[in-house]
Design an enzyme around this catalytic site. Structure first.
Site, PDB file in Angstrom:
ATOM      1  N   SER A 241       0.987  -1.122  -0.021  1.00 54.91           N
ATOM      2  CA  SER A 241      -0.022   0.072  -0.041  1.00 54.91           C
ATOM      3  C   SER A 241       1.012   1.138  -0.056  1.00 54.91           C
ATOM      4  CB  SER A 241      -0.936   0.099   1.145  1.00 54.91           C
ATOM      5  OG  SER A 241      -0.155  -0.312   2.235  1.00 54.91           O
ATOM      6  N   HIS A 271      -1.895  -9.112   1.778  1.00 56.14           N
ATOM      7  CA  HIS A 271      -1.621  -7.997   2.318  1.00 56.14           C
ATOM      8  C   HIS A 271      -2.744  -7.473   3.373  1.00 56.14           C
ATOM      9  CE1 HIS A 271       0.063  -3.909   3.173  1.00 56.14           C
ATOM     10  NE2 HIS A 271      -0.160  -3.338   1.994  1.00 56.14           N
ATOM     11  N   HIS A 318       5.648 -12.892   7.041  1.00 55.67           N
ATOM     12  CA  HIS A 318       6.113 -11.573   6.833  1.00 55.67           C
ATOM     13  C   HIS A 318       7.350 -11.665   5.598  1.00 55.67           C
ATOM     14  CE1 HIS A 318       6.323  -7.251   7.065  1.00 55.67           C
ATOM     15  NE2 HIS A 318       5.272  -7.347   7.509  1.00 55.67           N
ATOM     16  N   ARG A 327       3.089  -5.161  16.532  1.00 55.05           N
ATOM     17  CA  ARG A 327       1.956  -4.674  16.613  1.00 55.05           C
ATOM     18  C   ARG A 327       0.726  -5.702  16.860  1.00 55.05           C
ATOM     19  NH1 ARG A 327       1.909  -3.197  10.221  1.00 55.05           N
ATOM     20  NH2 ARG A 327       2.748  -5.337  10.356  1.00 55.05           N
ATOM     21  N   ASP A 375      -2.286  -9.055  11.304  1.00 57.27           N
ATOM     22  CA  ASP A 375      -3.661  -9.317  10.926  1.00 57.27           C
ATOM     23  C   ASP A 375      -4.114 -10.411  11.718  1.00 57.27           C
ATOM     24  OD1 ASP A 375      -3.808  -7.159   9.086  1.00 57.27           O
ATOM     25  OD2 ASP A 375      -2.834  -8.188   7.400  1.00 57.27           O
TER      26      ASP A 375
HETATM   27  N1  NMX Z   1       1.350 -20.006   5.571  1.00 51.61           N
HETATM   28  C1  NMX Z   1       1.637 -20.972   4.582  1.00 51.61           C
HETATM   29  N2  NMX Z   1       2.448 -20.609   3.513  1.00 51.61           N
HETATM   30  C2  NMX Z   1       3.388 -19.244   3.915  1.00 51.61           C
HETATM   31  C3  NMX Z   1       2.909 -18.357   4.763  1.00 51.61           C
HETATM   32  C4  NMX Z   1       1.892 -18.754   5.772  1.00 51.61           C
HETATM   33  N3  NMX Z   1       1.513 -17.778   6.500  1.00 51.61           N
HETATM   34  N4  NMX Z   1       3.995 -17.539   4.686  1.00 51.61           N
HETATM   35  C5  NMX Z   1       4.691 -17.803   3.826  1.00 51.61           C
HETATM   36  N5  NMX Z   1       4.488 -18.684   3.149  1.00 51.61           N
HETATM   37  C6  NMX Z   1       5.138 -19.532   2.206  1.00 51.61           C
HETATM   38  C7  NMX Z   1       5.005 -18.550   0.887  1.00 51.61           C
HETATM   39  O1  NMX Z   1       3.636 -18.918   0.223  1.00 51.61           O
HETATM   40  C8  NMX Z   1       6.224 -19.226   0.082  1.00 51.61           C
HETATM   41  O2  NMX Z   1       5.742 -20.346  -0.543  1.00 51.61           O
HETATM   42  P1  NMX Z   1       5.945 -20.594  -2.077  1.00 51.61           P
HETATM   43  O3  NMX Z   1       7.605 -20.972  -1.951  1.00 51.61           O
HETATM   44  O4  NMX Z   1       5.332 -22.044  -2.462  1.00 51.61           O
HETATM   45  O5  NMX Z   1       5.533 -19.463  -3.086  1.00 51.61           O
HETATM   46  C9  NMX Z   1       7.180 -19.478   1.058  1.00 51.61           C
HETATM   47  O6  NMX Z   1       6.280 -19.668   2.348  1.00 51.61           O
HETATM   48  C10 NMX Z   1       8.154 -18.445   1.409  1.00 51.61           C
HETATM   49  O7  NMX Z   1       7.547 -17.148   1.462  1.00 51.61           O
HETATM   50  P2  NMX Z   1       8.316 -16.237   2.477  1.00 51.61           P
HETATM   51  O8  NMX Z   1       9.426 -15.542   1.753  1.00 51.61           O
HETATM   52  O9  NMX Z   1       8.168 -16.501   3.819  1.00 51.61           O
HETATM   53  O10 NMX Z   1       7.090 -15.100   2.417  1.00 51.61           O
HETATM   54  P3  NMX Z   1       6.897 -13.705   1.471  1.00 51.61           P
HETATM   55  O11 NMX Z   1       7.981 -12.644   1.847  1.00 51.61           O
HETATM   56  O12 NMX Z   1       6.898 -14.308  -0.104  1.00 51.61           O
HETATM   57  O13 NMX Z   1       5.343 -13.270   1.611  1.00 51.61           O
HETATM   58  C11 NMX Z   1       3.658 -13.066   3.065  1.00 51.61           C
HETATM   59  C12 NMX Z   1       4.891 -12.749   2.880  1.00 51.61           C
HETATM   60  C13 NMX Z   1       3.126 -12.074   4.300  1.00 51.61           C
HETATM   61  C14 NMX Z   1       2.715 -12.535   1.960  1.00 51.61           C
HETATM   62  C15 NMX Z   1       3.285 -14.300   3.599  1.00 51.61           C
HETATM   63  O14 NMX Z   1       3.819 -14.709   4.872  1.00 51.61           O
HETATM   64  C16 NMX Z   1       1.872 -14.883   3.720  1.00 51.61           C
HETATM   65  O15 NMX Z   1       1.304 -15.224   2.675  1.00 51.61           O
HETATM   66  N6  NMX Z   1       1.085 -14.826   4.903  1.00 51.61           N
HETATM   67  C17 NMX Z   1      -0.235 -14.937   4.759  1.00 51.61           C
HETATM   68  C18 NMX Z   1      -0.949 -13.668   4.572  1.00 51.61           C
HETATM   69  C19 NMX Z   1      -0.705 -12.731   5.498  1.00 51.61           C
HETATM   70  O16 NMX Z   1      -0.767 -12.987   6.547  1.00 51.61           O
HETATM   71  N7  NMX Z   1      -0.541 -11.342   5.256  1.00 51.61           N
HETATM   72  C20 NMX Z   1      -0.514 -10.259   5.873  1.00 51.61           C
HETATM   73  C21 NMX Z   1       0.947  -9.606   5.897  1.00 51.61           C
HETATM   74  C22 NMX Z   1       0.767  -8.269   6.633  1.00 51.61           C
HETATM   75  N8  NMX Z   1      -0.071  -7.357   6.233  1.00 51.61           N
HETATM   76  O17 NMX Z   1      -0.806  -6.924   6.853  1.00 51.61           O
HETATM   77  O18 NMX Z   1      -0.028  -6.858   5.065  1.00 51.61           O
HETATM   78  C1  MLT Z   2       2.346  -3.843   6.250  1.00 50.12           C
HETATM   79  O1  MLT Z   2       1.783  -3.317   7.448  1.00 50.12           O
HETATM   80  O2  MLT Z   2       2.247  -3.130   5.345  1.00 50.12           O
HETATM   81  C2  MLT Z   2       2.439  -5.375   6.329  1.00 50.12           C
HETATM   82  O3  MLT Z   2       3.119  -5.698   7.522  1.00 50.12           O
HETATM   83  C3  MLT Z   2       3.453  -5.695   5.117  1.00 50.12           C
HETATM   84  C4  MLT Z   2       4.592  -5.203   4.942  1.00 50.12           C
HETATM   85  O4  MLT Z   2       5.346  -4.552   5.850  1.00 50.12           O
HETATM   86  O5  MLT Z   2       5.272  -5.727   3.854  1.00 50.12           O
END
Ligand code: NMX
Ligand code: MLT
Length: 437
Positions: A241, A271, A318, A327, A375
């Site tokens: 964002s 996100h 994350h 948070r 979240d």
């Molecule tokens: N559950 C299952 N698998 C996960 C999770 C999770 N919570 N987090 C990461 N992975 C997987 C990810 O999908 C990836 O798989 P693949 O290699 O098959 O593509 C692998 O682990 C490596 O990912 P990372 O490097 O650890 O994470 P990345 O930096 O790519 O993504 C998020 C970060 C936050 C997008 C990811 O952890 C996620 O999808 N979390 C769940 C959604 C979430 O909670 N999002 C909110 C973030 C905070 N916000 O408010 O924005």
């Molecule tokens: C945020 O607050 O924007 C989320 O934790 C995602 C991020 O920092 O990449």
């Protein structure tokens, strides 16, 4: 007493020579390499954005203007009768780097009140949308609708663009927007979920207090709102964002174009929408168990089932953080110290997930960070206070996130940051760089 705008101008004048010197004399200094992995998987860790408003350390979490979350809450002036600070005072802090006095925070609160009326045409736009539109689509549409009132766009069209002073127009747009987002969010909420009944603002209340009032929520929801907006405000500049808002603004698009785009990014399930997903997941799970708090075994089974079906565990992991998000901890502490909430079954489940999920994600072996993010904990508080329409939760995130995004694009203009334009390469170029024949 100097106004916020006067103090901000002083800070801008102090900052400009530092940025100009770096750009002129040190432009060639390297901040690191970019790997093929970074080019393919979302530029994580590539240092190519600059902000002084917040900084995210992977192990410590966020600092706003150098202060941790507990330090921020302790330092800011409190709303009379509340333990929580003025959101308006936090905006002052983000913009200037100074902790405002009570009088300075109240001056901003008065300024926002004068700007807070939602134009009738925004109400028309919202009412014209199908009532089952997602509240984030409604929120984004209402922001883009207000573009016609942009001070920046109107002065630009009139040939009045000046690189040194255009931050003032951005400041006006951002302040106008900031003052209206709470009332717009509350309007959407009551239109969609409360039988289209609406509550007027009270001129004696601060932004958080008025948001609670316009939502139709009694105390302590005013404190919940203040806490939420501050906690969700900023997470340095690379998150979707903030980065989207910055990117769009870098084309000299005004704050309305920029922040409605930022909101569209926040609406993604990886996100901000994760807070909706967390509640969807936990509620569906509780429903399957007939509302009972599950045993640890049942919870483990459900978490594995989610992972094995190829889905992520929402609220965990994350891109930058490598420990529990402060948070998350801050909201958990709120739950633990609030009678009723402390023993609330949904909070018990959230607590239990915290005990179990990191171990499962570690065993699963994919996520680089098995710990909870903001979240994972935010929805349960809303649910407890009766805001059970979880598709609305990302709007709450979006009202808070505006504080960080809009403070940042005001500074972007003040420091004259350039139009963003990273270089792309082809797959063949990557193969060549990798030495693949
Ligand atoms: N559950 C299952 N698998 C996960 C999770 C999770 N919570 N987090 C990461 N992975 C997987 C990810 O999908 C990836 O798989 P693949 O290699 O098959 O593509 C692998 O682990 C490596 O990912 P990372 O490097 O650890 O994470 P990345 O930096 O790519 O993504 C998020 C970060 C936050 C997008 C990811 O952890 C996620 O999808 N979390 C769940 C959604 C979430 O909670 N999002 C909110 C973030 C905070 N916000 O408010 O924005
Ligand atoms: C945020 O607050 O924007 C989320 O934790 C995602 C991020 O920092 O990449």
């Amino acid at each position: 007493m100097s106004t916020l705008k006067e103090t901000l101008f002083k800070k801008i004048q102090e900052q400009r020579p530092r940025t100009a010197r770096l750009a002129k004399e040190y432009a060639g200094v390297s901040l690191g390499e970019v790997t093929i992995g970074q080019a393919i998987t979302g530029a994580k860790g590539v240092k190519c954005l600059v902000t002084d408003i917040s900084y995210l350390d992977p192990m410590e979490g966020i600092r706003f203007r150098g202060m941790t979350i507990p330090e921020t809450f302790a330092a800011l002036p409190k709303v009379p009768g509340s333990d929580y600070p003025y959101v308006e005072g936090f905006w002052y802090l983000l913009l200037t780097g100074d902790v405002p006095t009570l009088a300075q925070a109240q001056e901003v609160a008065e300024d926002w009140k004068k700007r807070s009326a939602v134009p009738e045409y925004v109400i028309d736009v919202l009412r014209a949308l199908p009532r089952d539109s997602h509240p984030m689509a409604m929120f984004s549409a209402s922001i883009i609708a207000m573009q016609r009132d942009s001070v920046f766009a109107s002065n630009y069209a009139a040939g009045k663009f000046n690189k040194m002073t255009c931050w003032e127009d951005m400041y006006e747009d951002c302040t106008n927007l900031m003052a209206k987002l709470g009332p717009i969010g509350a309007y959407i909420y009551r239109m969609k979920y409360k039988g289209d009944t609406h509550i007027e603002a009270d001129p004696n209340l601060d932004m958080g207090g008025n948001f609670a009032r316009m939502m139709g929520q009694d105390a302590p929801y005013d404190d919940v709102a203040r806490m939420y907006f501050i906690l969700h405000s900023d997470h340095e500049s690379g998150n979707v964002s903030a980065h989207t808002t910055h990117l769009v603004a870098s084309a000299l698009s005004d704050a309305y174009y920029a922040y409605s785009a930022g909101i569209n990014g926040l609406a993604g399930p990886l996100h901000g929408l994760a807070n909706e997903e967390v509640l969807r997941w936990t509620q569906a799970f509780m429903d399957r168990l007939g509302g009972e708090v599950p045993t640890e075994e049942k919870l483990k089974e459900a978490l594995w089932a989610t992972l094995n079906s190829g889905q992520v565990i929402p609220g965990y992991g994350h891109a930058v953080l490598r420990k529990t998000d402060p948070r998350y901890s801050s909201q958990r502490e709120f739950c633990l110290k609030t009678p009723g909430l402390k023993d609330y079954p949904l909070f018990q489940l959230v607590k239990m997930i915290f005990e179990v999920a990191p171990g499962i994600l570690t065993e699963h072996g994919k996520a680089k960070n098995p710990w909870p993010n903001v979240d994972a904990q935010s929805g349960v508080i809303q649910w407890y206070y009766g805001v059970t329409q979880y598709e609305f939760y990302t709007v709450l995130f979006g009202i808070g996130r505006a504080l960080g995004c809009l403070a940042n694009i005001t500074w972007d203009r003040a420091l004259g940051y350039g139009i963003e334009r990273p270089k792309s390469v082809t797959t063949a170029m990557l193969e060549k760089a990798a030495g693949i024949e």
